[in-house]
Design an enzyme around this catalytic site. Structure first.
Site, PDB file in Angstrom:
ATOM      1  CG  ASP A 122      -2.178   0.849   0.989  1.00  0.00           C
ATOM      2  OD1 ASP A 122      -3.254   0.234   0.802  1.00  0.00           O
ATOM      3  OD2 ASP A 122      -2.089   2.101   0.973  1.00  0.00           O
ATOM      4  CE1 TYR A 130     -13.418   4.086  -8.015  1.00  0.00           C
ATOM      5  CE2 TYR A 130     -15.773   3.722  -8.321  1.00  0.00           C
ATOM      6  CZ  TYR A 130     -14.558   3.325  -7.794  1.00  0.00           C
ATOM      7  OH  TYR A 130     -14.487   2.170  -7.047  1.00  0.00           O
TER       8      TYR A 130
HETATM    9  P1  NAD Z   1      -9.715   1.680   0.230  1.00  0.00           P
HETATM   10  O1  NAD Z   1      -9.579   3.118  -0.128  1.00  0.00           O
HETATM   11  O2  NAD Z   1      -9.996   1.320   1.631  1.00  0.00           O
HETATM   12  O3  NAD Z   1      -8.430   0.875  -0.256  1.00  0.00           O
HETATM   13  C1  NAD Z   1      -7.667   1.239  -1.379  1.00  0.00           C
HETATM   14  C2  NAD Z   1      -6.212   1.272  -0.951  1.00  0.00           C
HETATM   15  O4  NAD Z   1      -5.406   1.577  -2.096  1.00  0.00           O
HETATM   16  C3  NAD Z   1      -5.923   2.352   0.094  1.00  0.00           C
HETATM   17  O5  NAD Z   1      -5.383   1.785   1.280  1.00  0.00           O
HETATM   18  C4  NAD Z   1      -4.934   3.261  -0.594  1.00  0.00           C
HETATM   19  O6  NAD Z   1      -3.951   3.788   0.282  1.00  0.00           O
HETATM   20  C5  NAD Z   1      -4.330   2.330  -1.630  1.00  0.00           C
HETATM   21  N1  NAD Z   1      -3.696   3.089  -2.702  1.00  0.00           N
HETATM   22  C6  NAD Z   1      -4.146   4.213  -3.300  1.00  0.00           C
HETATM   23  N2  NAD Z   1      -3.255   4.661  -4.175  1.00  0.00           N
HETATM   24  C7  NAD Z   1      -2.199   3.821  -4.118  1.00  0.00           C
HETATM   25  C8  NAD Z   1      -0.953   3.787  -4.789  1.00  0.00           C
HETATM   26  N3  NAD Z   1      -0.608   4.736  -5.674  1.00  0.00           N
HETATM   27  N4  NAD Z   1      -0.090   2.792  -4.496  1.00  0.00           N
HETATM   28  C9  NAD Z   1      -0.413   1.844  -3.573  1.00  0.00           C
HETATM   29  N5  NAD Z   1      -1.588   1.825  -2.908  1.00  0.00           N
HETATM   30  C10 NAD Z   1      -2.461   2.813  -3.188  1.00  0.00           C
HETATM   31  O7  NAD Z   1     -10.851   1.104  -0.743  1.00  0.00           O
HETATM   32  P2  NAD Z   1     -11.606  -0.284  -0.718  1.00  0.00           P
HETATM   33  O8  NAD Z   1     -13.015  -0.010  -0.350  1.00  0.00           O
HETATM   34  O9  NAD Z   1     -10.851  -1.282   0.042  1.00  0.00           O
HETATM   35  O10 NAD Z   1     -11.590  -0.634  -2.270  1.00  0.00           O
HETATM   36  C11 NAD Z   1     -10.672  -1.558  -2.837  1.00  0.00           C
HETATM   37  C12 NAD Z   1     -10.940  -1.666  -4.334  1.00  0.00           C
HETATM   38  O11 NAD Z   1     -12.285  -2.051  -4.556  1.00  0.00           O
HETATM   39  C13 NAD Z   1     -10.729  -0.366  -5.098  1.00  0.00           C
HETATM   40  O12 NAD Z   1     -10.173  -0.654  -6.357  1.00  0.00           O
HETATM   41  C14 NAD Z   1     -12.134   0.158  -5.272  1.00  0.00           C
HETATM   42  O13 NAD Z   1     -12.259   0.992  -6.407  1.00  0.00           O
HETATM   43  C15 NAD Z   1     -12.904  -1.134  -5.435  1.00  0.00           C
HETATM   44  N6  NAD Z   1     -14.326  -0.966  -5.088  1.00  0.00           N
HETATM   45  C16 NAD Z   1     -14.691  -0.801  -3.790  1.00  0.00           C
HETATM   46  C17 NAD Z   1     -16.029  -0.639  -3.487  1.00  0.00           C
HETATM   47  C18 NAD Z   1     -16.500  -0.474  -2.061  1.00  0.00           C
HETATM   48  O14 NAD Z   1     -17.706  -0.381  -1.860  1.00  0.00           O
HETATM   49  N7  NAD Z   1     -15.631  -0.420  -1.064  1.00  0.00           N
HETATM   50  C19 NAD Z   1     -17.000  -0.644  -4.497  1.00  0.00           C
HETATM   51  C20 NAD Z   1     -16.577  -0.794  -5.801  1.00  0.00           C
HETATM   52  C21 NAD Z   1     -15.243  -0.980  -6.098  1.00  0.00           C
END
Ligand code: NAD
Length: 335
Positions: free
Chosen positions: A38, A153
């Site tokens: 991360d 997005y």
């Molecule tokens: P989150 O924001 O909790 O986790 C995403 C992580 O990615 C974060 O910890 C962030 O620090 C890390 N990150 C961002 N930029 C980065 C980089 N340049 N290098 C390394 N790490 C980086 O989000 P989440 O809810 O756990 O979502 C995870 C995935 O699921 C994402 O791709 C999101 O788009 C997708 N998603 C989530 C949901 C939801 O409801 N939570 C819905 C649809 C899609």
């Protein structure tokens, strides 16, 4: 490697975030090894495990992606600069820049001979015209085209889905794509501007109870229809999908549809309060109605998310209540 007989070496990107943290927790039980990556400093990851390799890397850049993918069989690509509606409606360029992460991670996986790639897509890829009106018709996978996704997005997610498809066709990568629908649960973002509706509503109710100020502000008119997927179902779905032969993007979401007002009712029930509601009509509220059609997942995986919303919300509410109390007393509680 990567036959079902041999345990894979796996990489989880975005491992300091909500879903990534839960996925690491699950994969460490079965994988040969887990590398968790991360961009955030390790001490701010939502879940931390000492028995896996933890790396802080900025995966927008190609070289760190090469470091992350070296010696890895299976990649779970969840790293993304994202948040709830309040974040994605106001940060479209930032959301689109996650294309750098997806591009470089795909390249690095192929470069190092990784065989499987999971990509976390979103229900935000669906055509906006299919989500107008409060009469929610569950979205089928084919409803992503003709393309008119959530601006910023959703376009990035749809483009990256497409990239996975072409990396599979051109380079023989096994790519699996799930379109998550509103995932919620403990160990997620619950304040600060990136939180999603279930966590935001739980936090507002916790705060109203703590402050004895029995009012709540709701974004939109509360009539938006949604389905919410409990985190355990999300992790199980990812793992089932990775073990399947399903090469098309698939819905990974609950089909239990409620309005935002219903969700507030439920959280109030769990908290044992009734609050006076006000509606902020100019706040970001997303599409009118969205839910997951689970015909394909049931047909192809013989399974679909089934945790009742009430069960998941009870667990989430109590976890946020604990975090709120810990913060109020000056600590950081995450267990
Ligand atoms: P989150 O924001 O909790 O986790 C995403 C992580 O990615 C974060 O910890 C962030 O620090 C890390 N990150 C961002 N930029 C980065 C980089 N340049 N290098 C390394 N790490 C980086 O989000 P989440 O809810 O756990 O979502 C995870 C995935 O699921 C994402 O791709 C999101 O788009 C997708 N998603 C989530 C949901 C939801 O409801 N939570 C819905 C649809 C899609």
């Amino acid at each position: 490697m990567n036959s079902r007989m041999t345990k894979p070496r796996v990489l989880v990107t975005g491992a300091g975030g909500f879903i990534g943290g839960h996925l690491v927790s699950s994969l460490r039980e079965t994988a040969a090894s887990v590398r968790a990556v991360d961009i955030k400093p390790f001490d701010s990851w939502y879940q931390r495990f000492d028995d896996v390799e933890n790396l802080e890397l900025d995966l927008r850049l190609r070289d760190p992606c090469m470091t992350a993918a070296r010696g890895i069989d299976e990649v779970y690509q969840l790293a993304c600069d994202m948040g709830g509606m309040g974040f994605i409606e106001n940060n479209k360029a930032l959301c689109m820049l996650s294309v750098l992460i997806n591009t470089h991670m795909l390249e690095a996986t192929v470069h190092h001979g990784g065989s499987k790639f999971f990509y976390a897509s979103s229900a935000c890829v669906y055509n906006a015209d299919k989500q107008r009106g409060y009469d929610v018709t569950p979205l089928r996978e084919s409803d992503a085209y003709p393309a008119m996704p959530e601006d910023g997005y959703g376009w990035e997610k749809l483009f990256s889905e497409r990239m996975c498809r072409h990396f599979a066709e051109d380079f023989g990568l096994t790519a699996r794509v799930a379109r998550f629908h509103n995932v919620y649960g403990p160990h997620g973002t619950w304040d600060g501007g990136r939180e999603k509706a279930p966590a935001a509503i739980c936090r507002k109710v916790v705060a109203a109870v703590a402050d004895a100020d029995h009012r709540i502000e709701i974004w939109g008119d509360g009539k938006q229809g949604r389905s919410f997927t409990y985190i355990d179902d999300c992790v199980e779905g990812i793992r089932r999908l990775m073990d399947s032969d399903l090469s098309e993007p698939i819905n990974l979401g609950s089909s239990e549809t409620v309005t935002i007002n219903d969700l507030v009712d439920l959280v109030e029930d769990v908290a044992g309060v009734r609050l006076e509601r006000s509606y902020k009509l100019d706040a970001p509220k997303g599409v009118d109605g969205r839910s997951s059609d689970n015909t394909m997942i049931l047909d192809r995986l013989g399974w679909a998310p089934a945790t009742p919303l009430r069960v998941g919300i009870e667990r989430t509410y109590h976890w946020i209540e604990e975090q709120f109390a810990a913060r109020a007393s000056g600590g950081r509680y995450v267990e």
